[in-house]
Design an enzyme around this catalytic site. Structure first.
Site, PDB file in Angstrom:
ATOM      1  N   GLY A  84       0.815  -1.218   0.000  1.00 58.00           N
ATOM      2  CA  GLY A  84       0.000   0.000   0.000  1.00 58.00           C
ATOM      3  C   GLY A  84       0.841   1.257   0.000  1.00 58.00           C
ATOM      4  O   GLY A  84       0.681   2.122   0.852  1.00 58.00           O
ATOM      5  N   SER A 125       1.296   3.426  -2.767  1.00 54.89           N
ATOM      6  CA  SER A 125       0.994   4.390  -3.835  1.00 54.89           C
ATOM      7  C   SER A 125       0.576   5.739  -3.267  1.00 54.89           C
ATOM      8  O   SER A 125       0.708   6.771  -3.934  1.00 54.89           O
ATOM      9  CB  SER A 125      -0.134   3.843  -4.722  1.00 54.89           C
ATOM     10  N   SER A 138      -2.151   0.944  14.656  1.00 59.38           N
ATOM     11  CA  SER A 138      -2.810   2.239  14.847  1.00 59.38           C
ATOM     12  C   SER A 138      -2.982   2.457  16.337  1.00 59.38           C
ATOM     13  O   SER A 138      -3.070   1.493  17.100  1.00 59.38           O
ATOM     14  CB  SER A 138      -4.199   2.216  14.192  1.00 59.38           C
ATOM     15  N   TYR A 141     -12.210  -1.959  12.728  1.00 56.04           N
ATOM     16  CA  TYR A 141     -10.865  -1.434  12.427  1.00 56.04           C
ATOM     17  C   TYR A 141      -9.949  -1.607  13.638  1.00 56.04           C
ATOM     18  O   TYR A 141      -8.817  -2.088  13.511  1.00 56.04           O
ATOM     19  CB  TYR A 141     -10.981   0.041  12.041  1.00 56.04           C
ATOM     20  N   THR A 195      -8.773  -5.133  14.033  1.00 54.47           N
ATOM     21  CA  THR A 195      -7.715  -5.555  13.098  1.00 54.47           C
ATOM     22  C   THR A 195      -6.367  -4.969  13.521  1.00 54.47           C
ATOM     23  O   THR A 195      -5.329  -5.618  13.391  1.00 54.47           O
ATOM     24  CB  THR A 195      -8.016  -5.120  11.640  1.00 54.47           C
ATOM     25  N   ILE A 232      -3.104  10.942  11.110  1.00 53.29           N
ATOM     26  CA  ILE A 232      -2.125  11.366  10.105  1.00 53.29           C
ATOM     27  C   ILE A 232      -2.867  11.927   8.891  1.00 53.29           C
ATOM     28  O   ILE A 232      -3.865  11.343   8.440  1.00 53.29           O
ATOM     29  CB  ILE A 232      -1.245  10.158   9.673  1.00 53.29           C
TER      30      ILE A 232
END
Ligand code: NAP
Length: 244
Positions: free
Chosen positions: A9, A11, A139, A152, A155, A185
């Site tokens: 991830g 890009s 996170s 989220y 995970t 962020i």
């Protein structure tokens, strides 16, 4: 010898900044994307124009076969992966009671199984070399509660468990496993929350600003470096003091 990093991830957002920073530090980098080919290729071109080595490779991290092929292409084009950064991730907000199976399962498939797929794809070479470094992007929501972010947060907490247990399993093989737990962020992921929520998050951050992707890239570069050679199984929280 040139080191090779695969950043899932990369890009956009945090992953892009990590790939750019590692390239500046002398790594050859595999820039992974799932949809945004142009963004990934533009970063590869930027790196080439600065004299670095980079390839852009499409793979959905949730697809084990695609990840294995990406690892094989990286090894063929750049050399065997010495640093894996599991950064690819997705988030969806919503009430727990209304979370459908598809959303729940997709979040685990990308955020957790994606990391498992990438680690298993590069680990055989690291084990043979008895060296390597794995960094998982968790996170702060994997460390503390977040309303409307249950899936989220689950995970991201799973990545903390993965980091600590795998660090113990791989330490005898000379492979370090650490995590970075970013706070809020400035990326597309946080922009999607809308201006009001963003302003609230700035207010709640003791350092008084959102983090930049470069803040997280610096933490990753540190954990990957020899300066962190005695660190494994750690979660480095880079959140401007949010969780303190
Ligand atoms: P972002 O701006 O949404 O970028 C996500 C990146 O992941 C893109 O490069 C995207 O590729 C890629 N990606 C998404 N799904 C993928 C898949 N199935 N397979 C491969 N690549 C995939 O996200 P971000 O804010 O930079 O977040 C990066 C990581 O940091 C995530 O793990 C996120 O959970 C974590 N994090 C972010 C924050 C934050 O405040 N932003 C805070 C804590 C943790 P495409 O461009 O091709 O779509």
């Amino acid at each position: 010898m040139e080191q090779v990093a695969l950043i899932t991830g990369s890009s956009r957002g945090i992953g892009r900044a990590i790939a750019a920073e590692l390239s500046r530090e002398g790594y050859a980098v595999c820039i992974n994307y799932v949809e945004n080919r142009r963004a990934a290729e533009s970063l590869a071109e930027e790196i080439h124009s600065c004299g670095g080595r980079a390839i852009a490779v499409q793979a959905d991290v949730a697809d084990r076969r695609a990840v294995e092929q990406m690892a094989a292409v990286t090894e063929r084009e750049l050399g065997s992966v010495s640093l894996l950064v599991n950064n690819a991730g997705i988030s969806r907000q919503g009430l727990f009671q209304e979370m459908d199976d598809t959303t729940w399962e997709r979040m685990f498939a990308v955020n957790v199984t994606g990391a498992r797929n990438a680690i298993q794809a590069v680990l055989p070479r690291m084990l043979r070399k008895k060296a390597g470094c794995i960094i998982n992007i968790s996170s702060m929501w994997g460390l503390r509660g977040a309303s409307c972010e249950v899936a989220y947060a689950c995970t991201k907490a799973a990545l903390v468990g993965l980091t600590r247990s795998l660090a113990l399993e791989l330490a005898p093989s000379g492979i370090r496993v650490n995590a970075v737990a970013p706070g809020c962020i400035e990326t597309d992921m946080v922009h999607a929350l809308g201006p009001e929520t963003r302003a609230m998050l700035v207010e709640e951050t003791p350092l008084g600003r959102l983090g930049t992707p470069e803040d997280i890239a610096a933490a990753v570069a540190f954990l990957a470096s020899d300066r962190a050679s005695f660190l494994t199984g750690q979660v480095l929280t880079a959140d401007g003091g949010f969780t303190v």
